[in-house]
Enzyme design. Structure first.
Site, PDB file in Angstrom:
ATOM      1  N   GLY A 131       0.797  -1.226   0.000  1.00 53.57           N
ATOM      2  CA  GLY A 131       0.000   0.000   0.000  1.00 53.57           C
ATOM      3  C   GLY A 131       0.833   1.280   0.000  1.00 53.57           C
ATOM      4  N   ARG A 181      -2.867  13.712  -4.580  1.00 55.28           N
ATOM      5  CA  ARG A 181      -3.115  13.868  -6.015  1.00 55.28           C
ATOM      6  C   ARG A 181      -4.460  14.557  -6.221  1.00 55.28           C
ATOM      7  NH1 ARG A 181      -2.462   8.509  -9.410  1.00 55.28           N
ATOM      8  NH2 ARG A 181      -4.454   7.957  -8.469  1.00 55.28           N
ATOM      9  N   ASP A 257      -7.400   0.178 -16.303  1.00 54.49           N
ATOM     10  CA  ASP A 257      -7.569   0.756 -14.965  1.00 54.49           C
ATOM     11  C   ASP A 257      -6.776   2.048 -14.813  1.00 54.49           C
ATOM     12  OD1 ASP A 257      -5.652  -1.521 -15.178  1.00 54.49           O
ATOM     13  OD2 ASP A 257      -4.917  -0.707 -13.297  1.00 54.49           O
TER      14      ASP A 257
END
Ligand code: AMP
Ligand code: MG
Length: 494
Positions: A131, A181, A257
């Site tokens: 992660g 972001r 994706d």
């Protein structure tokens, strides 16, 4: 005249978490895992302004704690987004935000922005991975958002960059980092594919209407809105790819994706701006077949749009879905021709322009000319041929017979539209950048950041924010990597 929108401290950001409100089928509510001993390495004032965030806020410890995942901003509702995707052509039924979390959506000055914390620790979609993002890839993503944006290429950007001594195991042990972001939306082609593959038509419709409500309000409520959404996605993708091609940008991992439904550049890994021109160039060492090479991007864009069309079939009659997909090719042809015509400094289209361009590309390929420098130098060519021999000719082998023949054709073409040298050069310099984010420049900024010194990152950003300006005191940043420099290996693992 309207008054300037007020700037807010973090606690005053106007969150409206419409994606989180879609419900549990669309993601999983999850809090970030804080980074240990975080250091604020950079804050992007331009992006802070987009959000209406007071720049002074970045100096407060709360801001760093937030960007490191330790505290939530009031009003946010963090959720890891669900999606699926085609990775290197193979269907993967479930992906999702494995190392990022949508913190929430901020509305400022009439625009909606996703704040997405990348490197935020494991989520239910992490598939056993950690992660985390490593500092190297966080710096690369931070830089390229600014580089592309200032080149006029739609892209995600980042508000800030945070480093941490926390070790992260990749090919070697590196350290962790996060970025916040920022993008109008993080909905991907794969966000639709996941529901289509599960036969969840209602969720598919809900997601499509969510995107339409925020980004295509003119379509809301129309019977043909889903077909039109597909057509918009097809055309925006085509126009985006045309912009990538023009500046020599290779994304590196164009899985579905990583494809934004809004046609913005999304999810950076082993990207690069091409230097020596090779149509089959890919920076991704995990892609030996070159599936995502520079010259493959237009076709891959279409392949990906066909996957989106397939996913939308439960909402759109087959004939109409095919028509939506069919919008890709003409949009690509028009955008590509327009981008290349402006790069060549031509005002009006002519029949033989395609041949002229092909001739130039063959010349650049044969001499492995630097994509950016060659186009920039082309602006110095004059109709009378009196230009400096150190210019374009030097980049294509010193102006041998092949270059001379092509230049003769180019000059004939310029004369055919009474092209004015000075005006043409000004136009070309406004579309053919002098500065792009070369891999070795990013690497130097990374090495500084790894030492805790973001000054080179800051200098590089300042150069990349004015890519079309000469910046004579920054000539060093225009040069390709020195021959024989150790190659920088880029792969999907970051
Ligand atoms: P990418 O190739 O970066 O677009 O990632 C593909 C998928 O893998 C996405 O669902 C990511 O969230 C996930 N992923 C990539 N790296 C990691 C990581 N270090 N930990 C957890 N998930 C990851
Ligand atoms: Mg991705």
């Amino acid at each position: 005249m309207t008054a300037a929108a007020p700037v807010h401290p973090l606690a005053g950001l106007a969150f409206d978490n419409s994606y989180a409100r879609l419900g549990d089928a669309f993601g999983t509510r999850v809090a970030p895992t804080p980074l240990r001993d975080p250091v604020l390495l950079h804050v992007n004032g331009e992006v802070a302004a987009l959000l209406g965030l007071d720049p002074a806020e970045a100096r407060r410890p709360e801001f760093l704690a937030w960007a490191a995942g330790s505290v939530a901003a009031p009003g946010s509702d963090p959720v890891a987004m669900l999606y699926a995707g085609h990775q290197f052509g193979a269907w993967v039924p479930q992906l999702g935000d494995g190392r990022a979390i949508l913190l929430g959506e901020v509305v400022h000055a009439g625009r909606r922005w996703d704040l997405h914390l990348k490197g935020s620790g494991p989520t239910p979609y992490s598939r056993g991975f950690d992660g985390r993002s490593v500092l190297r890839s966080a710096v690369r993503e931070y830089l390229v958002g600014e580089a592309l944006h200032h080149l006029g290429v739609p892209t995600t950007r980042a508000l800030c960059l945070v480093g941490s001594p926390e070790p992260v195991q990749r090919e070697v042990t590196e350290t962790a980092a996060s970025i916040v972001r920022v993008a109008p939306s993080h909905v991907r082609f794969g966000s639709f594919e996941v529901f289509a593959s599960r036969g969840q038509r209602e969720h598919l419709a809900t997601l499509a209407d969510h995107v339409i409500a925020h980004h295509f309000p003119g379509l809301a409520g129309r019977a043909d809105r889903w077909r039109e959404l597909l057509r918009e996605a097809a055309e925006r993708t085509a126009r985006l790819v045309a912009r990538w091609q023009a500046v020599g940008f290779v994304h590196g991992v164009l899985n579905t994706d990583n494809m934004s439904v809004l046609g913005i550049t999304l999810d950076f890994g082993p990207y690069a701006f091409m230097e020596a021109f090779d149509p089959g160039f890919t920076p991704n060492h995990s892609d030996p077949g070159g599936r995502y090479a520079w010259d493959q991007q237009p076709g891959i864009g279409q392949w990906n749009v066909s996957a989106l069309a397939q996913a939308l079939l439960p909402l759109i009659p087959r004939e109409e879905a095919l028509a939506g997909l069919d919008a890709y090719v003409p949009a690509w042809q028009e955008a590509s021709a327009a981008r290349m015509r402006e790069k060549l400094g031509l005002l009006e289209p002519r029949d033989a322009d395609g041949e002229l361009l092909d001739g130039l590309l063959r010349l650049l390929e044969r001499h492995r000319a630097d994509w950016t420098l060659a186009w920039r130098a082309l602006g110095g060519v004059t109709v009378a041929g009196m230009e400096d021999r150190r210019g374009f000719a030097r980049l294509v082998g010193g102006g041998g017979d092949d270059a001379a023949a092509w230049l003769a054709d180019y000059r004939t073409r310029l004369r055919a539209e009474q092209s004015d040298d000075g005006a043409r050069r000004a136009r070309m310099d406004a579309v053919n950048p002098r500065f792009v984010l070369r891999t070795h420049l990013a690497q130097r900024a990374i090495e500084g950041a790894q030492r805790g010194d973001p000054s080179e990152l800051d200098r590089l950003l300042a150069v990349l924010r004015r890519p079309f300006d000469e910046q004579p005191d920054r000539a060093e940043y225009a040069r390709p990597a020195a021959d024989g420099g150790a190659p920088i290996v880029l792969s999907c693992s970051s």
